[in-house]
Structure formats: C-alpha cells, structure tokens
Write a protein that holds these residues in place. Structure first.
Motif, PDB file in Angstrom:
ATOM      1  N   LEU A 102       0.828  -1.216   0.000  1.00  0.00           N
ATOM      2  CA  LEU A 102       0.000   0.000   0.000  1.00  0.00           C
ATOM      3  C   LEU A 102       0.856   1.257   0.000  1.00  0.00           C
ATOM      4  CD1 LEU A 102      -2.769   1.446   0.362  1.00  0.00           C
ATOM      5  CD2 LEU A 102      -2.457   1.159   2.807  1.00  0.00           C
ATOM      6  N   GLU A 103       0.719   2.064  -1.060  1.00  0.00           N
ATOM      7  CA  GLU A 103       1.296   3.422  -1.044  1.00  0.00           C
ATOM      8  C   GLU A 103       0.193   4.414  -0.705  1.00  0.00           C
ATOM      9  OE1 GLU A 103       3.444   4.651  -4.565  1.00  0.00           O
ATOM     10  OE2 GLU A 103       4.535   2.754  -4.653  1.00  0.00           O
ATOM     11  N   TYR A 104      -0.829   4.442  -1.546  1.00  0.00           N
ATOM     12  CA  TYR A 104      -2.020   5.256  -1.307  1.00  0.00           C
ATOM     13  C   TYR A 104      -3.103   4.747  -2.233  1.00  0.00           C
ATOM     14  CZ  TYR A 104       0.015   7.599  -5.390  1.00  0.00           C
ATOM     15  OH  TYR A 104       0.574   7.840  -6.604  1.00  0.00           O
ATOM     16  N   ARG A 105      -4.350   5.013  -1.849  1.00  0.00           N
ATOM     17  CA  ARG A 105      -5.491   4.570  -2.676  1.00  0.00           C
ATOM     18  C   ARG A 105      -6.533   5.679  -2.640  1.00  0.00           C
ATOM     19  NH1 ARG A 105      -6.356  -1.367   0.185  1.00  0.00           N
ATOM     20  NH2 ARG A 105      -6.813  -0.031   1.953  1.00  0.00           N
ATOM     21  N   TYR A 106      -7.050   6.041  -3.815  1.00  0.00           N
ATOM     22  CA  TYR A 106      -8.077   7.087  -3.804  1.00  0.00           C
ATOM     23  C   TYR A 106      -9.051   6.954  -4.968  1.00  0.00           C
ATOM     24  CZ  TYR A 106      -4.989  10.013  -6.902  1.00  0.00           C
ATOM     25  OH  TYR A 106      -4.212  10.518  -7.906  1.00  0.00           O
ATOM     26  N   ASP A 107     -10.130   7.700  -4.896  1.00  0.00           N
ATOM     27  CA  ASP A 107     -11.144   7.827  -5.952  1.00  0.00           C
ATOM     28  C   ASP A 107     -11.674   6.479  -6.448  1.00  0.00           C
ATOM     29  OD1 ASP A 107     -10.525  10.437  -5.545  1.00  0.00           O
ATOM     30  OD2 ASP A 107      -9.832  10.861  -7.570  1.00  0.00           O
ATOM     31  N   PRO A 108     -12.303   5.685  -5.557  1.00  0.00           N
ATOM     32  CA  PRO A 108     -12.813   4.378  -5.961  1.00  0.00           C
ATOM     33  C   PRO A 108     -14.033   4.461  -6.868  1.00  0.00           C
ATOM     34  CG  PRO A 108     -13.516   4.899  -3.739  1.00  0.00           C
ATOM     35  CD  PRO A 108     -12.576   5.995  -4.158  1.00  0.00           C
ATOM     36  N   ARG A 109     -14.229   3.430  -7.664  1.00  0.00           N
ATOM     37  CA  ARG A 109     -15.470   3.196  -8.408  1.00  0.00           C
ATOM     38  C   ARG A 109     -15.849   1.741  -8.129  1.00  0.00           C
ATOM     39  NH1 ARG A 109     -12.917   7.533  -9.807  1.00  0.00           N
ATOM     40  NH2 ARG A 109     -13.623   8.832 -11.539  1.00  0.00           N
ATOM     41  N   VAL A 110     -17.153   1.448  -8.072  1.00  0.00           N
ATOM     42  CA  VAL A 110     -17.636   0.081  -7.886  1.00  0.00           C
ATOM     43  C   VAL A 110     -18.613  -0.240  -8.993  1.00  0.00           C
ATOM     44  CG1 VAL A 110     -18.810  -1.527  -6.345  1.00  0.00           C
ATOM     45  CG2 VAL A 110     -17.374   0.258  -5.375  1.00  0.00           C
ATOM     46  N   CYS A 111     -18.464  -1.431  -9.587  1.00  0.00           N
ATOM     47  CA  CYS A 111     -19.285  -1.794 -10.738  1.00  0.00           C
ATOM     48  C   CYS A 111     -19.733  -3.247 -10.619  1.00  0.00           C
ATOM     49  CB  CYS A 111     -18.453  -1.605 -12.008  1.00  0.00           C
ATOM     50  SG  CYS A 111     -19.380  -1.883 -13.509  1.00  0.00           S
TER      51      CYS A 111
END
Ligand code: BMA
Length: 321
Positions: A102-111
């Motif tokens: 993990l570095e960073y995680r952002y702006d998710p979308r779920v489909c």
C-alpha cells in the motif's frame, strides 16, 4: 424518449426538481450527506462509490485520514444517505504481497458485472495507476494486478461485457500531475490483461479545457451509454472541477455520439467552493431507477465532503440536445 436499460430501484434516494429550477440537475437539499469527520480518523470523506446491495446500499469511500494518507474504506447504508463507514481501511486479500503493497489509494469506483462487484481506484504503485479488486460482500476484497502501468487515473468499468469482454475507461497521463489528460477505452477477457486501447475523447475548452476523466459507471440507455465525466479548467486561482455528460455508442463505446458543451454542475454551493481543495465537484457514482428514469449522482465536494444531486434520463438527453 430514451429509456434506461437496467434494474428498478424503488428506494433510490430522490428529491423532485425544485420549482423554478432551470438546470438539468439539482442538488439534494440536505447536502453534504457525508461530513468530513464521519469516522474518528477522517480528515475528509469525498470522491466515493455507492451501489445498491441486498435491498439496501453499500459503498467504497475515499477517506483521507488525519495523517493525510489517501485510502479507501467500506460502508453500508439503509437509505443511501446515512452511512456507516468502517473505522478502518479496507484490507485486501491476495496471494501476493507485491500486489497489496500500500502506497495510497483514492477515488474508488464500484461496478456490478454478472453478480460480482468490481472495485477500481487510483492505486499508488511507483506513481498512480488503476488498482483492481472484487468483492461479493464488501467485507472481503480480493485484489488483483493493477490494470495498467502508471500513470493512470479514473478507471471506470462498464456494467456489462462489451462484445464478450470486460470494458473500462481510464485516463492515462505522464509522470506528473499534468495539465492534460484524455479518456481512453480498453477491453479485457479476464479483468487482468487489458488491451484494445481506443481513444474516446479529449479535453476541449472552457470548463473542460485542462483535462477530463470518467466519473460514475456509465448508464446504459437504448440510445447509448450516458457517461458523466469531470472536466477541469485552470483559472488564475487554480483548478476548477465541474462535470458534464456524453453519450457513447452501445457496442463501440469509444465512439462519442453526443457531448456537452456546457457543464451540468460546477462548484457553486458553499461546500463545493470551500474546503481542502476549493472549487471541486467530482462525481464517482450514480444510482438509477430504470422505470422512472431517475438518476442520483454522488460527488465529492471540495475534496472534503460528499454530496448528492439528482437528474433524469430525459433531463440528460435534453441537455445533450
Ligand atoms: C484529482 C484527484 C481527485 C481530486 C481532484 C481535485 O486529480 O486527485 O481525487 O478530487 O484532483 O483535487
């Protein structure tokens, strides 16, 4: 009249268009629906993805914590408006520690495609690229290889296979947070290996002069895919993030049938104009009720809180002209 192709969602969060409103989209009167301090560790909760789940709603939320690490958290809601967001970020399951580093995680979308919820987000891996995972229950998430090489953002899946393949929009760019960016289309037989990369659309002028990126999962209608997308203008006071709409061909979604000249919504409400990053309206999710044609859009406001706004398929089609 265009028709949404999809499920009915009788409990879609909804408010009628206010009397006298001349816009094609209108804000929820109780905005913002998610405050910046929704969970004990959060500095802000904004560009987040929401889907119908087991008669209620589930989501993956972008929370920046108070160390300002950008991360994603799961959450559940009975009504799509009041949310219980996990106090801890999502821990991904994977056989390979390199994948879940993990570095960073952002702006998710779920489909949702064929009964499985696919999650994509902007994943730090020697630069931002498109992280990929799936879940059935929003409790256990299985992370796979990144979909693309860095640098890439705004990975947005289509809710059904196109010509037998998974399909995704994304926005490749160069090694910095650059002042350009176009939307491309890619296909995959297995959600791991992506190819058939096609250009969809470029930045143009005005509110979308600097860069553009896909927003919510495209909405299928009998006339084409409605793509809500964000566009950025560079003002003398910095970036301004608004959003508009386009209509993409159903079987060749890289072909743009219609595209908005004006924005649908630009940052004008106080919670869109004031926050950690002023003047940002950034949509990441849309819920639809096919029989009524209603569309509810979730969007990040000023990189700080989450808002909700409403439109219909008729309004979008009238807007696109
Ligand atoms: C984009 C992304 C978004 C953010 C926006 C405005 O590049 O980082 O998460 O909302 O900038 O700061």
């Amino acid at each position: 009249m265009a028709r949404i192709i999809g499920e009915e969602l009788p409990n879609l969060p909804w408010q009628e268009k206010p009397k006298g409103c001349i816009d094609y989209i209108w804000r929820f009167s109780e905005n913002p629906i998610i405050p910046r301090n929704a969970i004990p560790c959060s500095n802000s909760v904004f560009n987040s993805a929401i889907v119908p789940f087991e008669g209620k709603f589930a989501g993956v939320f972008r929370c920046d914590d108070r160390s300002r690490l950008m991360n994603i958290y799961s959450g559940f809601s009975d009504d799509g408006i009041h949310w219980n967001i996990s106090h801890d970020p999502i821990i991904m399951a994977s056989g390979d520690p390199e994948i879940i580093r993990l570095e960073y995680r952002y702006d998710p979308r779920v489909c949702l495609v064929d009964g499985k919820y696919y999650v994509n987000w902007c994943n730090g891996y020697h630069g931002p690229t498109i992280g990929a995972a799936w879940t059935y229950d929003f409790k256990t998430f299985h992370q796979l290889e990144n979909a693309f090489l860095p640098y890439n953002r705004n990975g947005v899946m289509f809710p059904r296979k196109i010509n037998g393949s998974f399909a995704m929009l994304s926005r490749p760019s160069d090694t910095g947070h650059t002042a350009f960016g176009d939307i491309f289309y890619s296909e995959s037989p297995d959600y791991v290996y992506w190819g058939k990369h096609r250009h969809v659309m470029s930045r143009t002028d005005g509110w979308q002069a600097t860069k553009i990126g896909a927003g919510p999962i495209p909405i299928e209608t009998d006339e084409g895919w409605i793509l809500i997308y964000h566009g950025v203008l560079t003002s003398c006071n910095g970036y301004v993030y608004s959003f508009g709409a386009a209509l993409l061909d159903l079987e060749k979604p890289w072909q743009v049938l219609k595209r908005s000249k004006n924005y649908l919504l630009s940052p004008q409400a106080i919670y869109e104009c004031v926050g950690d990053v002023p003047n940002v309206a950034f949509p990441c999710a849309a819920l639809t009720d096919a029989p009524s044609g209603r569309i509810s859009i979730y969007y990040g406001c000023a990189d700080t809180v989450t808002g909700l706004c409403f439109t219909t398929v008729d309004e979008i089609m009238a807007f696109l002209g």
